[in-house]
Design a protein around this motif. Sequence first.
Motif, PDB file in Angstrom:
ATOM      1  N   PHE A   1     -12.609   0.882  -5.841  1.00  0.00           N
ATOM      2  CA  PHE A   1     -13.536   0.313  -4.858  1.00  0.00           C
ATOM      3  C   PHE A   1     -13.893  -1.137  -5.157  1.00  0.00           C
ATOM      4  CE2 PHE A   1     -13.645   4.487  -3.219  1.00  0.00           C
ATOM      5  CZ  PHE A   1     -14.024   4.341  -1.892  1.00  0.00           C
ATOM      6  N   GLU A   2     -13.908  -1.539  -6.413  1.00  0.00           N
ATOM      7  CA  GLU A   2     -14.117  -2.956  -6.726  1.00  0.00           C
ATOM      8  C   GLU A   2     -12.964  -3.781  -6.181  1.00  0.00           C
ATOM      9  OE1 GLU A   2     -16.688  -2.771 -10.892  1.00  0.00           O
ATOM     10  OE2 GLU A   2     -14.501  -2.708 -10.965  1.00  0.00           O
ATOM     11  N   GLN A   3     -11.752  -3.308  -6.388  1.00  0.00           N
ATOM     12  CA  GLN A   3     -10.581  -4.030  -5.891  1.00  0.00           C
ATOM     13  C   GLN A   3     -10.565  -4.054  -4.366  1.00  0.00           C
ATOM     14  OE1 GLN A   3      -8.349  -5.725  -7.933  1.00  0.00           O
ATOM     15  NE2 GLN A   3      -7.854  -6.619  -5.959  1.00  0.00           N
ATOM     16  N   SER A   4     -10.904  -2.938  -3.759  1.00  0.00           N
ATOM     17  CA  SER A   4     -10.939  -2.866  -2.294  1.00  0.00           C
ATOM     18  C   SER A   4     -11.987  -3.822  -1.723  1.00  0.00           C
ATOM     19  CB  SER A   4     -11.233  -1.436  -1.843  1.00  0.00           C
ATOM     20  OG  SER A   4     -10.220  -0.564  -2.281  1.00  0.00           O
ATOM     21  N   ALA A   5     -13.147  -3.866  -2.351  1.00  0.00           N
ATOM     22  CA  ALA A   5     -14.198  -4.781  -1.895  1.00  0.00           C
ATOM     23  C   ALA A   5     -13.755  -6.231  -2.071  1.00  0.00           C
ATOM     24  CB  ALA A   5     -15.496  -4.517  -2.656  1.00  0.00           C
ATOM     25  N   ALA A   6     -13.129  -6.533  -3.207  1.00  0.00           N
ATOM     26  CA  ALA A   6     -12.666  -7.903  -3.470  1.00  0.00           C
ATOM     27  C   ALA A   6     -11.598  -8.330  -2.466  1.00  0.00           C
ATOM     28  CB  ALA A   6     -12.120  -8.014  -4.893  1.00  0.00           C
ATOM     29  N   ASP A   7     -10.725  -7.383  -2.082  1.00  0.00           N
ATOM     30  CA  ASP A   7      -9.656  -7.678  -1.127  1.00  0.00           C
ATOM     31  C   ASP A   7     -10.126  -7.604   0.325  1.00  0.00           C
ATOM     32  OD1 ASP A   7      -7.983  -7.887  -3.298  1.00  0.00           O
ATOM     33  OD2 ASP A   7      -7.056  -5.910  -3.022  1.00  0.00           O
ATOM     34  N   GLY A   8     -11.342  -7.076   0.533  1.00  0.00           N
ATOM     35  CA  GLY A   8     -11.846  -6.911   1.892  1.00  0.00           C
ATOM     36  C   GLY A   8     -11.196  -5.738   2.617  1.00  0.00           C
ATOM     37  N   THR A   9     -10.664  -4.789   1.871  1.00  0.00           N
ATOM     38  CA  THR A   9     -10.036  -3.614   2.469  1.00  0.00           C
ATOM     39  C   THR A   9     -11.117  -2.721   3.059  1.00  0.00           C
ATOM     40  OG1 THR A   9      -8.313  -3.694   0.776  1.00  0.00           O
ATOM     41  CG2 THR A   9      -8.512  -1.648   2.028  1.00  0.00           C
ATOM     42  N   PRO A  10     -11.016  -2.387   4.352  1.00  0.00           N
ATOM     43  CA  PRO A  10     -12.018  -1.502   4.950  1.00  0.00           C
ATOM     44  C   PRO A  10     -12.043  -0.138   4.250  1.00  0.00           C
ATOM     45  CG  PRO A  10     -10.665  -2.534   6.650  1.00  0.00           C
ATOM     46  CD  PRO A  10     -10.024  -2.838   5.326  1.00  0.00           C
ATOM     47  N   ILE A  11     -13.210   0.452   4.195  1.00  0.00           N
ATOM     48  CA  ILE A  11     -13.388   1.725   3.507  1.00  0.00           C
ATOM     49  C   ILE A  11     -12.488   2.799   4.103  1.00  0.00           C
ATOM     50  CG2 ILE A  11     -15.045   3.569   3.006  1.00  0.00           C
ATOM     51  CD1 ILE A  11     -17.172   1.270   2.828  1.00  0.00           C
ATOM     52  N   ARG A  12     -12.324   2.821   5.424  1.00  0.00           N
ATOM     53  CA  ARG A  12     -11.447   3.819   6.059  1.00  0.00           C
ATOM     54  C   ARG A  12      -9.998   3.677   5.601  1.00  0.00           C
ATOM     55  NH1 ARG A  12     -13.038   8.633   7.522  1.00  0.00           N
ATOM     56  NH2 ARG A  12     -14.877   8.451   8.777  1.00  0.00           N
ATOM     57  N   GLU A  13      -9.587   2.469   5.287  1.00  0.00           N
ATOM     58  CA  GLU A  13      -8.230   2.290   4.777  1.00  0.00           C
ATOM     59  C   GLU A  13      -8.100   2.821   3.352  1.00  0.00           C
ATOM     60  OE1 GLU A  13      -6.173  -1.418   5.225  1.00  0.00           O
ATOM     61  OE2 GLU A  13      -7.100  -1.767   7.187  1.00  0.00           O
ATOM     62  N   VAL A  14      -9.205   2.844   2.643  1.00  0.00           N
ATOM     63  CA  VAL A  14      -9.195   3.373   1.281  1.00  0.00           C
ATOM     64  C   VAL A  14      -9.193   4.901   1.313  1.00  0.00           C
ATOM     65  CG1 VAL A  14     -10.428   3.499  -0.922  1.00  0.00           C
ATOM     66  CG2 VAL A  14     -10.413   1.356   0.376  1.00  0.00           C
ATOM     67  N   VAL A  15     -10.126   5.483   2.050  1.00  0.00           N
ATOM     68  CA  VAL A  15     -10.291   6.944   2.036  1.00  0.00           C
ATOM     69  C   VAL A  15      -9.541   7.659   3.144  1.00  0.00           C
ATOM     70  CG1 VAL A  15     -12.530   6.793   0.883  1.00  0.00           C
ATOM     71  CG2 VAL A  15     -12.440   6.952   3.378  1.00  0.00           C
ATOM     72  N   GLY A  16      -9.047   6.922   4.125  1.00  0.00           N
ATOM     73  CA  GLY A  16      -8.339   7.552   5.235  1.00  0.00           C
ATOM     74  C   GLY A  16      -9.300   8.198   6.219  1.00  0.00           C
ATOM     75  N   GLN A  17      -8.737   8.943   7.140  1.00  0.00           N
ATOM     76  CA  GLN A  17      -9.561   9.580   8.175  1.00  0.00           C
ATOM     77  C   GLN A  17     -10.305  10.808   7.661  1.00  0.00           C
ATOM     78  OE1 GLN A  17     -10.309   8.282  11.216  1.00  0.00           O
ATOM     79  NE2 GLN A  17      -9.237   6.557  10.266  1.00  0.00           N
ATOM     80  N   ASP A  18      -9.795  11.424   6.616  1.00  0.00           N
ATOM     81  CA  ASP A  18     -10.433  12.620   6.056  1.00  0.00           C
ATOM     82  C   ASP A  18     -10.847  12.345   4.608  1.00  0.00           C
ATOM     83  OD1 ASP A  18     -11.281  15.099   5.225  1.00  0.00           O
ATOM     84  OD2 ASP A  18      -9.455  16.157   5.814  1.00  0.00           O
ATOM     85  N   PRO A  19     -12.117  12.012   4.394  1.00  0.00           N
ATOM     86  CA  PRO A  19     -12.576  11.708   3.032  1.00  0.00           C
ATOM     87  C   PRO A  19     -12.394  12.878   2.057  1.00  0.00           C
ATOM     88  CG  PRO A  19     -14.221  11.060   4.648  1.00  0.00           C
ATOM     89  CD  PRO A  19     -13.165  11.819   5.381  1.00  0.00           C
ATOM     90  N   VAL A  20     -12.483  14.107   2.555  1.00  0.00           N
ATOM     91  CA  VAL A  20     -12.300  15.262   1.685  1.00  0.00           C
ATOM     92  C   VAL A  20     -10.852  15.322   1.202  1.00  0.00           C
ATOM     93  CG1 VAL A  20     -12.367  17.789   1.537  1.00  0.00           C
ATOM     94  CG2 VAL A  20     -14.182  16.554   2.744  1.00  0.00           C
ATOM     95  N   GLU A  21      -9.922  15.061   2.085  1.00  0.00           N
ATOM     96  CA  GLU A  21      -8.510  15.032   1.697  1.00  0.00           C
ATOM     97  C   GLU A  21      -8.283  13.943   0.641  1.00  0.00           C
ATOM     98  OE1 GLU A  21      -4.408  13.820   3.861  1.00  0.00           O
ATOM     99  OE2 GLU A  21      -5.660  15.259   4.952  1.00  0.00           O
ATOM    100  N   PHE A  22      -8.896  12.779   0.856  1.00  0.00           N
ATOM    101  CA  PHE A  22      -8.776  11.686  -0.112  1.00  0.00           C
ATOM    102  C   PHE A  22      -9.308  12.099  -1.475  1.00  0.00           C
ATOM    103  CE2 PHE A  22     -11.135   8.445  -2.423  1.00  0.00           C
ATOM    104  CZ  PHE A  22     -10.115   7.586  -2.780  1.00  0.00           C
ATOM    105  N   VAL A  23     -10.524  12.624  -1.510  1.00  0.00           N
ATOM    106  CA  VAL A  23     -11.148  12.939  -2.795  1.00  0.00           C
ATOM    107  C   VAL A  23     -10.417  14.091  -3.486  1.00  0.00           C
ATOM    108  CG1 VAL A  23     -12.979  14.552  -2.069  1.00  0.00           C
ATOM    109  CG2 VAL A  23     -13.379  13.016  -3.982  1.00  0.00           C
ATOM    110  N   GLU A  24      -9.887  15.028  -2.731  1.00  0.00           N
ATOM    111  CA  GLU A  24      -9.114  16.122  -3.331  1.00  0.00           C
ATOM    112  C   GLU A  24      -7.813  15.584  -3.938  1.00  0.00           C
ATOM    113  OE1 GLU A  24      -9.772  19.343  -3.930  1.00  0.00           O
ATOM    114  OE2 GLU A  24     -11.789  19.147  -3.098  1.00  0.00           O
ATOM    115  N   ALA A  25      -7.168  14.650  -3.254  1.00  0.00           N
ATOM    116  CA  ALA A  25      -5.955  14.033  -3.798  1.00  0.00           C
ATOM    117  C   ALA A  25      -6.300  13.208  -5.036  1.00  0.00           C
ATOM    118  CB  ALA A  25      -5.277  13.169  -2.742  1.00  0.00           C
ATOM    119  N   PHE A  26      -7.396  12.491  -4.994  1.00  0.00           N
ATOM    120  CA  PHE A  26      -7.858  11.712  -6.149  1.00  0.00           C
ATOM    121  C   PHE A  26      -8.155  12.648  -7.314  1.00  0.00           C
ATOM    122  CE2 PHE A  26     -11.253   9.655  -8.607  1.00  0.00           C
ATOM    123  CZ  PHE A  26     -10.676   8.418  -8.869  1.00  0.00           C
TER     124      PHE A  26
END
Length: 128
Positions: free
Chosen positions: A74-99
Amino acid sequence: MTAGPGEPKKRYLQYLEVVTGSLEEKKRWRRYKARIKELPEDYRTAVEALERYLMHFGPGDGAVSMHEDLADLFEQSAADGTPIREVVGQDPVEFVEAFLANYPEGQWIRRERERLTSAIDRVTGNEP
């Protein structure tokens, strides 16, 4: 036998770590929390939401490393200006489970699943 200088303090710290856990891990956790506090508000809110989820389903052992990796992301994403949805995708649960899948050691749910499977295998005579 005589105790050297600092010996009682060393024993005290060892006892304290037995009771409270690793002091180094606690220091790392405080540094992680400080890093999260420095994120822009939206990123901080997203990380805190993921952190809540990970507290329930994440590993007991190695949790600080996992959270530090989340902070890095998230530090890198914030520094790059990457939108949060691009980081976690459309399903945050799917993202966190993969993480979370990257940190299988120490997950209490994994241990419980193994215990359940083992118990059923034993009583049904299907032990591997």
